[in-house]
Design a protein around this motif. Sequence first.
Motif, PDB file in Angstrom:
ATOM      1  N   LEU A 271       0.831  -1.213   0.000  1.00  0.00           N
ATOM      2  CA  LEU A 271       0.000   0.000   0.000  1.00  0.00           C
ATOM      3  C   LEU A 271       0.865   1.263   0.000  1.00  0.00           C
ATOM      4  O   LEU A 271       0.425   2.326  -0.423  1.00  0.00           O
ATOM      5  CB  LEU A 271      -0.920   0.017   1.225  1.00  0.00           C
ATOM      6  CG  LEU A 271      -1.987  -1.086   1.281  1.00  0.00           C
ATOM      7  CD1 LEU A 271      -2.750  -1.028   2.586  1.00  0.00           C
ATOM      8  CD2 LEU A 271      -2.953  -0.982   0.105  1.00  0.00           C
TER       9      LEU A 271
ATOM     10  N   THR B 230      -5.165   4.038  -1.061  1.00  0.00           N
ATOM     11  CA  THR B 230      -6.376   3.462  -0.476  1.00  0.00           C
ATOM     12  C   THR B 230      -6.462   1.979  -0.813  1.00  0.00           C
ATOM     13  O   THR B 230      -6.240   1.575  -1.956  1.00  0.00           O
ATOM     14  CB  THR B 230      -7.628   4.183  -1.033  1.00  0.00           C
ATOM     15  OG1 THR B 230      -7.540   5.560  -0.674  1.00  0.00           O
ATOM     16  CG2 THR B 230      -8.902   3.592  -0.462  1.00  0.00           C
TER      17      THR B 230
ATOM     18  N   THR C  29      -6.906  -2.380   0.891  1.00  0.00           N
ATOM     19  CA  THR C  29      -6.674  -3.380   1.934  1.00  0.00           C
ATOM     20  C   THR C  29      -5.576  -4.323   1.462  1.00  0.00           C
ATOM     21  O   THR C  29      -5.561  -4.726   0.303  1.00  0.00           O
ATOM     22  CB  THR C  29      -7.962  -4.194   2.183  1.00  0.00           C
ATOM     23  OG1 THR C  29      -8.962  -3.303   2.660  1.00  0.00           O
ATOM     24  CG2 THR C  29      -7.740  -5.275   3.233  1.00  0.00           C
ATOM     25  N   SER C  30      -4.685  -4.658   2.354  1.00  0.00           N
ATOM     26  CA  SER C  30      -3.607  -5.572   2.017  1.00  0.00           C
ATOM     27  C   SER C  30      -3.503  -6.644   3.095  1.00  0.00           C
ATOM     28  O   SER C  30      -3.752  -6.374   4.274  1.00  0.00           O
ATOM     29  CB  SER C  30      -2.295  -4.787   1.912  1.00  0.00           C
ATOM     30  OG  SER C  30      -1.221  -5.661   1.629  1.00  0.00           O
TER      31      SER C  30
ATOM     32  N   SER D  62      -4.524  -8.182   8.245  1.00  0.00           N
ATOM     33  CA  SER D  62      -5.278  -7.489   7.212  1.00  0.00           C
ATOM     34  C   SER D  62      -5.249  -6.010   7.576  1.00  0.00           C
ATOM     35  O   SER D  62      -5.673  -5.629   8.669  1.00  0.00           O
ATOM     36  CB  SER D  62      -6.711  -8.027   7.186  1.00  0.00           C
ATOM     37  OG  SER D  62      -7.397  -7.517   6.094  1.00  0.00           O
ATOM     38  N   VAL D  63      -4.699  -5.184   6.684  1.00  0.00           N
ATOM     39  CA  VAL D  63      -4.490  -3.768   7.001  1.00  0.00           C
ATOM     40  C   VAL D  63      -5.146  -2.903   5.922  1.00  0.00           C
ATOM     41  O   VAL D  63      -4.982  -3.168   4.733  1.00  0.00           O
ATOM     42  CB  VAL D  63      -2.976  -3.444   7.059  1.00  0.00           C
ATOM     43  CG1 VAL D  63      -2.749  -1.980   7.365  1.00  0.00           C
ATOM     44  CG2 VAL D  63      -2.282  -4.302   8.103  1.00  0.00           C
ATOM     45  N   SER D  64      -5.869  -1.877   6.353  1.00  0.00           N
ATOM     46  CA  SER D  64      -6.493  -0.951   5.408  1.00  0.00           C
ATOM     47  C   SER D  64      -6.015   0.467   5.646  1.00  0.00           C
ATOM     48  O   SER D  64      -5.854   0.887   6.796  1.00  0.00           O
ATOM     49  CB  SER D  64      -8.018  -0.973   5.560  1.00  0.00           C
ATOM     50  OG  SER D  64      -8.524  -2.180   5.106  1.00  0.00           O
ATOM     51  N   PHE D  65      -5.784   1.180   4.551  1.00  0.00           N
ATOM     52  CA  PHE D  65      -5.416   2.591   4.633  1.00  0.00           C
ATOM     53  C   PHE D  65      -6.308   3.397   3.693  1.00  0.00           C
ATOM     54  O   PHE D  65      -6.816   2.876   2.705  1.00  0.00           O
ATOM     55  CB  PHE D  65      -3.959   2.804   4.218  1.00  0.00           C
ATOM     56  CG  PHE D  65      -2.979   2.651   5.345  1.00  0.00           C
ATOM     57  CD1 PHE D  65      -2.629   3.724   6.129  1.00  0.00           C
ATOM     58  CD2 PHE D  65      -2.436   1.404   5.627  1.00  0.00           C
ATOM     59  CE1 PHE D  65      -1.731   3.584   7.171  1.00  0.00           C
ATOM     60  CE2 PHE D  65      -1.535   1.251   6.670  1.00  0.00           C
ATOM     61  CZ  PHE D  65      -1.187   2.346   7.446  1.00  0.00           C
ATOM     62  N   LYS D  66      -6.437   4.654   4.035  1.00  0.00           N
ATOM     63  CA  LYS D  66      -7.092   5.594   3.139  1.00  0.00           C
ATOM     64  C   LYS D  66      -5.995   6.478   2.544  1.00  0.00           C
ATOM     65  O   LYS D  66      -5.010   6.776   3.231  1.00  0.00           O
ATOM     66  CB  LYS D  66      -8.077   6.445   3.950  1.00  0.00           C
ATOM     67  CG  LYS D  66      -8.891   7.426   3.158  1.00  0.00           C
ATOM     68  CD  LYS D  66      -9.669   8.315   4.103  1.00  0.00           C
ATOM     69  CE  LYS D  66     -10.243   9.502   3.344  1.00  0.00           C
ATOM     70  NZ  LYS D  66     -10.777  10.524   4.243  1.00  0.00           N
TER      71      LYS D  66
ATOM     72  N   ALA E  65      -6.855   2.559   8.730  1.00  0.00           N
ATOM     73  CA  ALA E  65      -8.289   2.601   9.003  1.00  0.00           C
ATOM     74  C   ALA E  65      -8.745   1.336   9.703  1.00  0.00           C
ATOM     75  O   ALA E  65      -9.750   1.336  10.419  1.00  0.00           O
ATOM     76  CB  ALA E  65      -9.053   2.774   7.692  1.00  0.00           C
ATOM     77  N   ARG E  66      -8.020   0.256   9.492  1.00  0.00           N
ATOM     78  CA  ARG E  66      -8.390  -1.011  10.132  1.00  0.00           C
ATOM     79  C   ARG E  66      -7.160  -1.902  10.148  1.00  0.00           C
ATOM     80  O   ARG E  66      -6.421  -2.001   9.151  1.00  0.00           O
ATOM     81  CB  ARG E  66      -9.510  -1.696   9.336  1.00  0.00           C
ATOM     82  CG  ARG E  66      -9.949  -3.048   9.885  1.00  0.00           C
ATOM     83  CD  ARG E  66     -11.025  -2.906  10.949  1.00  0.00           C
ATOM     84  NE  ARG E  66     -11.606  -4.193  11.306  1.00  0.00           N
ATOM     85  CZ  ARG E  66     -11.183  -4.943  12.347  1.00  0.00           C
ATOM     86  NH1 ARG E  66     -10.183  -4.537  13.101  1.00  0.00           N
ATOM     87  NH2 ARG E  66     -11.782  -6.086  12.619  1.00  0.00           N
TER      88      ARG E  66
ATOM     89  N   HIS F  13      -2.858  -7.252  -3.557  1.00  0.00           N
ATOM     90  CA  HIS F  13      -2.243  -7.028  -2.237  1.00  0.00           C
ATOM     91  C   HIS F  13      -2.243  -8.261  -1.348  1.00  0.00           C
ATOM     92  O   HIS F  13      -2.769  -8.247  -0.233  1.00  0.00           O
ATOM     93  CB  HIS F  13      -2.930  -5.868  -1.525  1.00  0.00           C
ATOM     94  CG  HIS F  13      -2.814  -4.556  -2.242  1.00  0.00           C
ATOM     95  ND1 HIS F  13      -1.693  -4.203  -2.974  1.00  0.00           N
ATOM     96  CD2 HIS F  13      -3.672  -3.516  -2.353  1.00  0.00           C
ATOM     97  CE1 HIS F  13      -1.870  -3.003  -3.482  1.00  0.00           C
ATOM     98  NE2 HIS F  13      -3.057  -2.559  -3.134  1.00  0.00           N
TER      99      HIS F  13
ATOM    100  N   VAL G 153     -12.474   3.817   3.592  1.00  0.00           N
ATOM    101  CA  VAL G 153     -11.686   2.740   3.003  1.00  0.00           C
ATOM    102  C   VAL G 153     -12.564   1.539   2.730  1.00  0.00           C
ATOM    103  O   VAL G 153     -12.515   0.921   1.672  1.00  0.00           O
ATOM    104  CB  VAL G 153     -10.517   2.353   3.933  1.00  0.00           C
ATOM    105  CG1 VAL G 153      -9.902   1.048   3.465  1.00  0.00           C
ATOM    106  CG2 VAL G 153      -9.468   3.438   3.922  1.00  0.00           C
TER     107      VAL G 153
END
Lengths: 361, 145
Positions: free
Chosen positions: A81, A290, A292-293, A307-311, A318-319, B21, B143
């Motif tokens: 990301l 933006t 999820t990875s 599991s990682v999310s960014f904006k 974000a999560r 990803h 997101v």
Amino acid sequence: MSYKIPMGPYHPGLEEPYKLDMICEGETVKDAELHIGFNFRNIEHLAETRNFIQVNALMERVCGICSFIHTLTLCQAMEPLAGVEAPPRAKYIRVIMAELERLHSHVLWAGIAAKLMGFKTMFMTCFELREQVMDILAAISGNRVNYSMNRVGGVNRDIEDPAAILKMVEALEKAMVKTVIPIFTGSSTALSRCNGVGVLSREKAIEMAVVGPIARASGLPQDIRKAAPYAAYAEMEFDVQVQTSGDVTARLLVRALEIMESCKILRQALEKLPPGEIDTGDDRKIRFSTGTSVSRVEAPRGEVIYSVSFKENQKNPARVHVRTPTYATMPAIRYMVQGARLADTPLIQASIDPCYSCTDR
Amino acid sequence: MSHLASIPQKLGIDAQFEARHGAQWLNVEGVGVRTLAETMNAIGARFITITAYELPADEGFRLEYHWDLDGTLLGFAFQVVDKKIDSIFDLCPGVDWIEREIYEEYVIEFVGRPYDPLLLLPGVTPGVNLRKDPNQLEAATEVAK
């Protein structure tokens, strides 16, 4: 007539918060109920309130044994990301640290298992060996528990003298071959406490989706290092250790043999350590896209997934969701203790090498 | 045909897996989560976890289910309507704790399974564990969209 024996939440053998209510008939355990959450920290929520550098420090504290693995998995999830990839030397250093951590974890477990068997001399031997591994980890990172080695795009510290570490690894390997493995695999004290105890069948292991050494001790050859190589594992030659009996002996053997495999990997990684940079530069310049990875790593206790999310352009995730290996394996204890003698249950529980800190997060 | 390529056919959909990803994602719109779990069992995939995402207030939640198939990480996203989704506990006992945890964190009910006492914080009202302040909620939900 059945009766209930509560074990925990202050576990007599492992001294961590977790409770197992066992329904017994005489000395035989008929069924069990597990209770967790006594040390719940809500780390996933805390991660959403911190920037990616702080999150790295936070997630290192999910576990006190495999702290490196947690930041490794987290960084591997964040790197796509951020549009960065760790340089080859950093990938090798990640392998070296991960295997040293596996060694320290497995030797620690062997010591605790010895203690629970009433084999205290072995406990002291294992902890002395573990100190040698801790010394190597401290020599590389400057720390004994939370190493602060990983960063997005690489590692924070280089390995400047691989030959010195190789020497320490060889000494450790000799001690393992000479002392620990023969005693665990050949001593009547160890085998009489472990053979046929706490069996988890292959079918049950599949049904419960267990991971790591527990799955491998029940005949499932699953290992993320081999099945989905990360860091520099694709360049390492090693075997996935599998046993089929599914009992405490099998779990013990799998870990003992994995210690040797870790030494094998360490030797290769230290000998082939490529030159070059260890990171991709100033991580304050990192910008996330933006999305999820997801990343998976084979921790000492089995598969960890983040599991990682960014904006876009946000520094706080974000999560962040983490599934630790003990979270996957611990529910299987219920089936391992069914039919067991009450006196064997502390050892059976310990045989999964549970991490309550990871489980509660 | 590989196991991976056969999954859309078994599910009766035209979509194909897309690598993104760290996982292979398949759009399973129109497929029930129980049908998916039965298919995963049939091909010998191993359940890994479920990740819950909170969407803007009127859009509910999204759950991402993960399985492993011979080292390939599979991902499937489901929209949760009215805070309910079918449980797959009877098909895949390994989901027990994560279904219970998501229930406690987000009050999403997994329909068709018995609920034991709370897993993480006995005595606490479900739904409090991941309650966010408005700023955090906004970042998370954008997101998730």
